[in-house]
Design an enzyme around this catalytic site. Structure first.
Site, PDB file in Angstrom:
ATOM      1  N   LYS A 168      39.437  61.953  35.253  1.00  0.00           N
ATOM      2  CA  LYS A 168      40.297  62.625  34.108  1.00  0.00           C
ATOM      3  C   LYS A 168      40.146  61.884  32.572  1.00  0.00           C
ATOM      4  O   LYS A 168      40.975  62.476  31.822  1.00  0.00           O
ATOM      5  CB  LYS A 168      41.853  61.963  34.803  1.00  0.00           C
ATOM      6  CG  LYS A 168      42.017  62.530  36.133  1.00  0.00           C
ATOM      7  CD  LYS A 168      41.972  63.919  36.147  1.00  0.00           C
ATOM      8  CE  LYS A 168      42.207  64.373  37.608  1.00  0.00           C
ATOM      9  NZ  LYS A 168      41.067  63.732  38.547  1.00  0.00           N
ATOM     10  N   ASP A 189      39.681  58.056  40.870  1.00  0.00           N
ATOM     11  CA  ASP A 189      40.295  58.681  42.008  1.00  0.00           C
ATOM     12  C   ASP A 189      39.727  58.632  43.344  1.00  0.00           C
ATOM     13  O   ASP A 189      40.426  58.718  44.415  1.00  0.00           O
ATOM     14  CB  ASP A 189      39.637  60.243  41.743  1.00  0.00           C
ATOM     15  CG  ASP A 189      40.432  61.078  40.422  1.00  0.00           C
ATOM     16  OD1 ASP A 189      41.043  60.221  39.804  1.00  0.00           O
ATOM     17  OD2 ASP A 189      40.648  62.282  40.565  1.00  0.00           O
ATOM     18  N   GLU A 218      44.676  65.123  44.957  1.00  0.00           N
ATOM     19  CA  GLU A 218      43.521  65.801  45.470  1.00  0.00           C
ATOM     20  C   GLU A 218      43.505  65.521  46.954  1.00  0.00           C
ATOM     21  O   GLU A 218      43.885  64.624  47.751  1.00  0.00           O
ATOM     22  CB  GLU A 218      42.197  64.855  45.079  1.00  0.00           C
ATOM     23  CG  GLU A 218      41.884  65.162  43.665  1.00  0.00           C
ATOM     24  CD  GLU A 218      40.597  64.569  43.003  1.00  0.00           C
ATOM     25  OE1 GLU A 218      40.137  65.107  42.130  1.00  0.00           O
ATOM     26  OE2 GLU A 218      40.014  63.753  43.736  1.00  0.00           O
ATOM     27  N   SER A 276      39.102  67.222  45.540  1.00  0.00           N
ATOM     28  CA  SER A 276      38.122  66.446  44.854  1.00  0.00           C
ATOM     29  C   SER A 276      36.903  67.284  44.654  1.00  0.00           C
ATOM     30  O   SER A 276      36.637  68.161  45.344  1.00  0.00           O
ATOM     31  CB  SER A 276      37.827  65.318  45.743  1.00  0.00           C
ATOM     32  OG  SER A 276      36.337  64.712  45.303  1.00  0.00           O
ATOM     33  N   CYS A 312      29.933  59.345  40.466  1.00  0.00           N
ATOM     34  CA  CYS A 312      29.294  59.747  41.876  1.00  0.00           C
ATOM     35  C   CYS A 312      28.343  60.659  41.575  1.00  0.00           C
ATOM     36  O   CYS A 312      28.611  61.908  40.971  1.00  0.00           O
ATOM     37  CB  CYS A 312      30.617  60.088  42.818  1.00  0.00           C
ATOM     38  SG  CYS A 312      31.525  58.674  42.980  1.00  0.00           S
TER      39      CYS A 312
END
Length: 616
Positions: A124, A81, A491, A517, A195
């Site tokens: 996802k 993403d 997002e 996000s 992350c």
């Protein structure tokens, strides 16, 4: 007694062709009759959260075979993403969730696999695999790739922790020098793993623990730490036990729908609210519940959000704590322990280890356990060495963070806030609700009223923000970015990050039928339902309309009369085929995305496909 699904392809003379093909994959006579277990991997070199997974399927497979099963590995797609952010690539992110769920179903059903180990990690991929697992309802264990270490750099003679969002904000801030922006960019994402903050990936991997479908430590143990290897080894052994329990002992408690029950979903959402998880988790839990045929809705989430306090605060809501700090404080089980002591959890649930919630807490809660090995596992910490390799270091914190008054995880008495980290708001243009991550909202703007600045694409909003057309006090409205209208429900991390870059992070609100996000903070309200493309009233807002936001009272209101809204709706409908579409947006939409949009529901339904359109 249920029959092994795989017997369909391994038994009987008429399956000679299938057996011949199985033999070509390495199976022997001795394997025909053993459970065939799919190792569902998601390795890709595109995504730091998945770049280290190439060999981890083999680890799991070896344990499956040693325990008496047959392991067969396949891969799913995985979209990053962060890399897809801010351009047309983000249109594909949420739709990839459905593709992942379908591809798992296709592979597992086409080959009649008996059970699965799902190796997921990022945004996802975990939800897609979760949806497939509950749809198929065969034994499953999740083991994710693990969180990234937090970035660290020295600015103004002080070492600060960093993540992806810091790089975005500094890169767009005209007051930041090129050299400082470059320094932050190079330091923000130092290792493999998802992350480092409580973004969507880590939120979802934490929730698999609360749902009972993964092992303690799964959501917080660093990708780089050698201790994480044990989760993969255990998963391979344990899945064979679960599989045999179901198929050979008719024990349906081994099935995911009996583990991830409604009580478990309520626990997962309670955890999410308490830890200030990503708003995307709401979307994914609603979708997963539908696959499990569980009646779990926005109404349930609203009720929980009104009684669950915030017991954990992690980036992006604070720079002080990242996932490595959550782990040091006891991880998901540490938060669940505090929630249990507050009387906020359903205790009659079990996990894939066969442990009830009280048993899990007794063994794995750092505030209760007497097991030194468990305490040692939660001391697993970062090494601060750039790497793309799993299990590459064995550093440990000297001590655990068991300070429940001032530490990363708090007790009820010392909660960060009596209100939880997520809230559902309702109003005259969000009749079916919308979501805000209250953990990231400054107290000064919990109530906010301002004039609307309306944009019909994320791109136009970004241009306006960076061009100085959005000023303090404005309410930025980005519509036609929902599941159908985008399509794909992009997002909005760039608009929220750029508001901060322009010094407006505590001076503006942003409202959208798109999503945010997990890295988003600020007064960012998403998932407005119904979305504009489905005739939602967000499509009736005009520039200058006053919008009042009242998070404490769970309200959001367009201060326009009912008569005026009715007139606007009539004018919109008069556009005929162009009704409920953006007026001035040029966007190339592929056939694949149009196919997704044709079946997509609004966010309050989890943005899943509308089965009624298929006669289901």
């Amino acid at each position: 007694m249920p029959k092994y699904r795989s017997a369909t392809t391994t038994h009987g003379r008429n399956m000679a062709g299938a057996r011949a093909l199985w033999r070509a994959t390495g199976m022997t006579d001795a394997d025909f009759g053993k459970p065939i277990i799919a190792v569902v991997n998601s390795f890709t070199q595109f995504v730091p959260g998945h770049v280290h997974l190439r060999d981890l399927g083999k680890l799991v497979a070896e344990q499956i075979e040693a325990a008496g099963g047959v392991a067969k590995e396949f891969n799913t797609i995985a979209v990053d993403d962060g890399i897809a952010m801010g351009h047309g690539g983000m249109l594909y992110s949420l739709p990839s969730r459905e593709l992942i769920a379908d591809s798992v179903e296709y592979m597992v059903n086409a080959h009649c696999a008996d059970a699965m180990v799902c190796i997921s990690n990022c945004d996802k991929i975990t939800p897609g695999m979760l949806m497939a697992s509950l749809r198929l309802n065969i034994p499953v264990i999740f083991v994710s790739g693990g969180p990234m270490e937090a970035g660290k750099t020295k600015l103004s003679d002080q070492i600060i922790k960093l993540d992806l969002v810091d790089a975005m904000i500094q890169g767009a801030d005209p007051k930041v020098s090129d050299s400082q922006s470059d320094q932050v960019e190079r330091s923000a994402c130092p290792t493999c793993g998802s992350c480092s903050g409580m973004f969507t990936a880590n939120s979802m991997n934490c929730l698999t623990e609360a749902l009972g479908l993964s092992q303690p430590g799964n959501g917080s143990l660093l990708a780089t730490h050698s201790d994480r290897k044990q989760l993969f080894l255990n998963a391979g052994k344990r899945i064979v036990e679960l599989t045999k329990r179901y198929y050979e002992q008719n024990d349906e408690s081994a099935l995911p729908r009996n583990i991830a029950s409604k009580a478990a979903f309520e626990n997962a959402m309670t955890l999410d609210i308490a830890m200030g998880g990503s708003t995307n988790t709401v979307l994914h839990l609603l979708a997963a519940a539908q696959e499990a045929e569980i009646d779990f809705t926005m109404s349930d989430i609203d009720k929980l959000s009104r009684k669950v306090p915030q017991l954990c605060k992690v980036a992006p809501s604070t720079q002080k704590y990242h996932m490595e700090d959550v782990h040091r404080a006891g991880g998901v089980i540490g938060i669940l322990g505090e929630l249990d002591r507050a009387g906020l959890l359903n205790r009659d649930v079990k996990n894939v280890l066969g442990l009830t919630l009280p048993q899990t807490l007794e063994q794995y809660d750092v505030m209760l356990t007497q097991d030194d090995a468990v305490k040692n596992m939660f001391r697993a910490g970062p090494a601060g060495i750039r790497t793309t390799q799993a299990f590459s270091q064995d550093c440990r914190w000297d001590t655990l963070d068991d300070d429940r008054a001032n530490g990363c995880i708090r007790s009820l008495e010392h909660a960060y806030s009596k209100d939880g980290g997520l809230a559902v708001l309702y109003g005259n243009f969000a009749e079916n609700g919308c979501i805000v991550k209250t953990a990231g909202v400054d107290d000064s703007i919990l109530k906010f009223t301002g004039p609307a600045k309306v944009y019909e694409s994320q791109d136009d909003a970004v241009e306006a923000i960076l061009g100085g057309k959005v000023v303090a006090g404005d309410v930025v409205v980005i519509r036609y970015e929902g599941p159908k209208g985008g399509p794909g429900m992009q997002e909005m991390l760039y608009p929220t990050s750029f508001l901060k870059s322009m010094g407006l992070g505590k001076a503006c609100a942003l409202i959208t039928d798109g999503r945010f996000s997990g890295g988003t903070s600020g007064l960012s309200i998403g998932h407005v339902s119904p979305e504009a493309a489905s005739g939602g009233s967000i499509g009736l807002i005009e520039d200058g309309d006053l919008i009042a936001i009242d998070i404490p009272n769970r309200g959001i209101q367009l201060q326009v009369s009912d008569a005026e809204l009715a007139a606007r709706r009539e004018a919109q409908e008069a556009r005929g085929d162009k009704a409920w579409t953006p007026k001035n947006r040029e966007r190339q939409i592929s056939f694949a995305l149009r196919a997704y949009a044709s079946l997509a529901t609004s966010a309050d339904k989890g943005a899943v496909r509308d089965k009624s359109k298929l006669g289901g």
